[in-house]
Scaffold this active site. Sequence first.
Site, PDB file in Angstrom:
ATOM      1  N   LYS A  75      62.129  37.766  49.762  1.00  0.00           N
ATOM      2  CA  LYS A  75      62.932  38.938  49.378  1.00  0.00           C
ATOM      3  C   LYS A  75      62.482  40.180  50.138  1.00  0.00           C
ATOM      4  CE  LYS A  75      63.792  37.203  44.698  1.00  0.00           C
ATOM      5  NZ  LYS A  75      65.148  36.667  44.760  1.00  0.00           N
ATOM      6  N   CYS A 114      70.452  34.593  37.071  1.00  0.00           N
ATOM      7  CA  CYS A 114      69.225  34.085  36.415  1.00  0.00           C
ATOM      8  C   CYS A 114      68.703  35.100  35.404  1.00  0.00           C
ATOM      9  CB  CYS A 114      68.139  33.755  37.429  1.00  0.00           C
ATOM     10  SG  CYS A 114      68.584  32.416  38.510  1.00  0.00           S
ATOM     11  N   HIS A 140      64.310  38.429  34.520  1.00  0.00           N
ATOM     12  CA  HIS A 140      64.777  37.224  35.223  1.00  0.00           C
ATOM     13  C   HIS A 140      64.227  36.013  34.456  1.00  0.00           C
ATOM     14  CE1 HIS A 140      64.759  34.233  38.522  1.00  0.00           C
ATOM     15  NE2 HIS A 140      65.649  34.987  39.136  1.00  0.00           N
ATOM     16  N   GLN A 160      61.645  42.236  42.841  1.00  0.00           N
ATOM     17  CA  GLN A 160      62.642  43.189  43.352  1.00  0.00           C
ATOM     18  C   GLN A 160      62.030  44.568  43.590  1.00  0.00           C
ATOM     19  OE1 GLN A 160      65.585  42.178  44.226  1.00  0.00           O
ATOM     20  NE2 GLN A 160      65.714  40.220  43.164  1.00  0.00           N
ATOM     21  N   ASP A 176      56.398  41.800  37.315  1.00  0.00           N
ATOM     22  CA  ASP A 176      57.185  40.953  38.202  1.00  0.00           C
ATOM     23  C   ASP A 176      57.765  41.871  39.283  1.00  0.00           C
ATOM     24  OD1 ASP A 176      59.131  39.537  39.494  1.00  0.00           O
ATOM     25  OD2 ASP A 176      60.234  38.947  37.689  1.00  0.00           O
TER      26      ASP A 176
HETATM   27  C1  LIG Z   1      63.249  39.981  39.153  1.00  0.00           C
HETATM   28  C2  LIG Z   1      62.995  38.619  39.703  1.00  0.00           C
HETATM   29  N1  LIG Z   1      61.921  37.949  39.287  1.00  0.00           N
HETATM   30  C3  LIG Z   1      61.620  36.726  39.759  1.00  0.00           C
HETATM   31  C4  LIG Z   1      62.425  36.116  40.673  1.00  0.00           C
HETATM   32  C5  LIG Z   1      62.053  34.757  41.178  1.00  0.00           C
HETATM   33  O1  LIG Z   1      61.777  34.795  42.538  1.00  0.00           O
HETATM   34  P1  LIG Z   1      61.565  33.439  43.348  1.00  0.00           P
HETATM   35  O2  LIG Z   1      62.781  32.613  43.106  1.00  0.00           O
HETATM   36  O3  LIG Z   1      61.445  33.881  44.762  1.00  0.00           O
HETATM   37  O4  LIG Z   1      60.336  32.807  42.827  1.00  0.00           O
HETATM   38  C6  LIG Z   1      63.574  36.757  41.123  1.00  0.00           C
HETATM   39  C7  LIG Z   1      64.500  36.100  42.066  1.00  0.00           C
HETATM   40  O5  LIG Z   1      65.642  36.454  42.184  1.00  0.00           O
HETATM   41  C8  LIG Z   1      63.856  38.049  40.640  1.00  0.00           C
HETATM   42  O6  LIG Z   1      64.923  38.724  41.044  1.00  0.00           O
END
Ligand SMILES: Cc1ncc(COP(=O)(O)O)c(C=O)c1O
Length: 456
Positions: A276, A414, A173, A253, A250
Amino acid sequence: MKSAMSASRISTLHLPPYSNSLISNLELPDDHSLRGSHDVLVRDDWEGLRLAFDVRSIRENFPILQRKVYGKPLVYLDNAATTQKPQQVIDAITRYYTEQNANVHRGVHHLSEKATHEYECVRCKVRQYINAAEDREVIFVRGATEGINLIAHCFGGQVVGSGDEVLISAMEHHSNIVPWQLLCQQRGASLKVIPIDDDGEILLDEYEKLLTTRTKLVSVTHVSNALGTVNPIGKMVEMAHRHGIPVVIDGAQGAPHMQIDVQAVDCEFYVFSAHKIYGPTGIGIVYGKEALLESMPPYQSGGDMISAVTFEKTIFNRLPYKFEAGTPNIAGTVGLGAAIDYVSNIGVEQIAAYEQSLLNYATDAVAAIDRLRIIGTASEKASVLSFVLEGAHPHDIGTILDQEGVAIRAGHHCAQPVMQRFGIPATARASFAFYNTREEVDTMVRAINKVGEVFA
Ligand SMILES: Cc1ncc(COP(=O)(O)O)c(C=O)c1O
């Protein structure tokens, strides 16, 4: 794709003692048996799951799922973007503001003490949820994005220097790309990328080759939001550690869909966002190994992160407060605590089994659609079903599905480098939660077929 639901496999689901309210329909068939009061042996197929996992009562906890869109029942399949909130989370936030609102760590009065107690209790719940060793290894932040920025700034800033390398994967992401890119630019270091194959799986041989003396840090996603791939993070951490390289996971998900054990994985850092995982927006966590957090400078400065201030000098507060400058998102934290309770009441293993079965069902159903191609066919997947349909742009798919009440996401999610890897501008993405049903998948499939007719 590997089916996790073989009809013959028998699994034991360990249910927490308070899970019975949600597991109400335990009319087990003959080959199912109750073992003790909290262990339920269920046949690992849809029928067994359906019996043990009372999705109908679960759905009743989510007020928004009762609403209609364009006169049609809402089918919410955009859970990778954000999940819906159960009444228990909404109530916890309302109760906090109605009965308890006060600032934390400051007052000696009753409300402040109660608010502080609840805030710190949530830290303990998060610690248990991810099996961290100590509460002080859990830092509250705004979300996964802020968490990665904190790590890049405070830890990356210490360990990455000129000529060094930071290693990420090709399925990240943007939140797990851009902070490292900026760090590398500032430090004169290079960002290296572990390639993925056509199924969307990390090429471990290539990963091994990229782990060199120049590599100062690895940061990879637990689960890809664009492809659904579940990465072998335990193995990847082990490989990095053989070279003495720390690893950031990270978990944006990952945390919503599977049991997390940061001690077993042995990663140095793990981040996720509450929104999430059925909690509110604006709150998330960074897990970090205590020794590393101790050695890192603060992220932001101001109130609460200090233990003493003079005009000449500041002594920073102990962990975890050193990283929590200013008044935190107390109500959000309370909401996160309620979300963790909610998910734990159902049981993370059960959630994972149910969602896996739903994903398998949806995968088989969409794979049968003419001119449709699934993007992301890894052997281990969670929740996400990305696809393209020949002749129809993903945005058109999203718009037509929306008219049928079906909320999916269309775009690059993203994760633009993933789109580049697969040579496509975007995908349509359905992402599932434990409140989704096979009937909803059928509605989505009918709507995709309509798209096919429009763009024939
Ligand atoms: C794999 C992953 N990492 C990071 C993020 C960023 O999360 P946040 O926007 O809640 O900070 C997302 C959000 O969709 C994501 O799917």
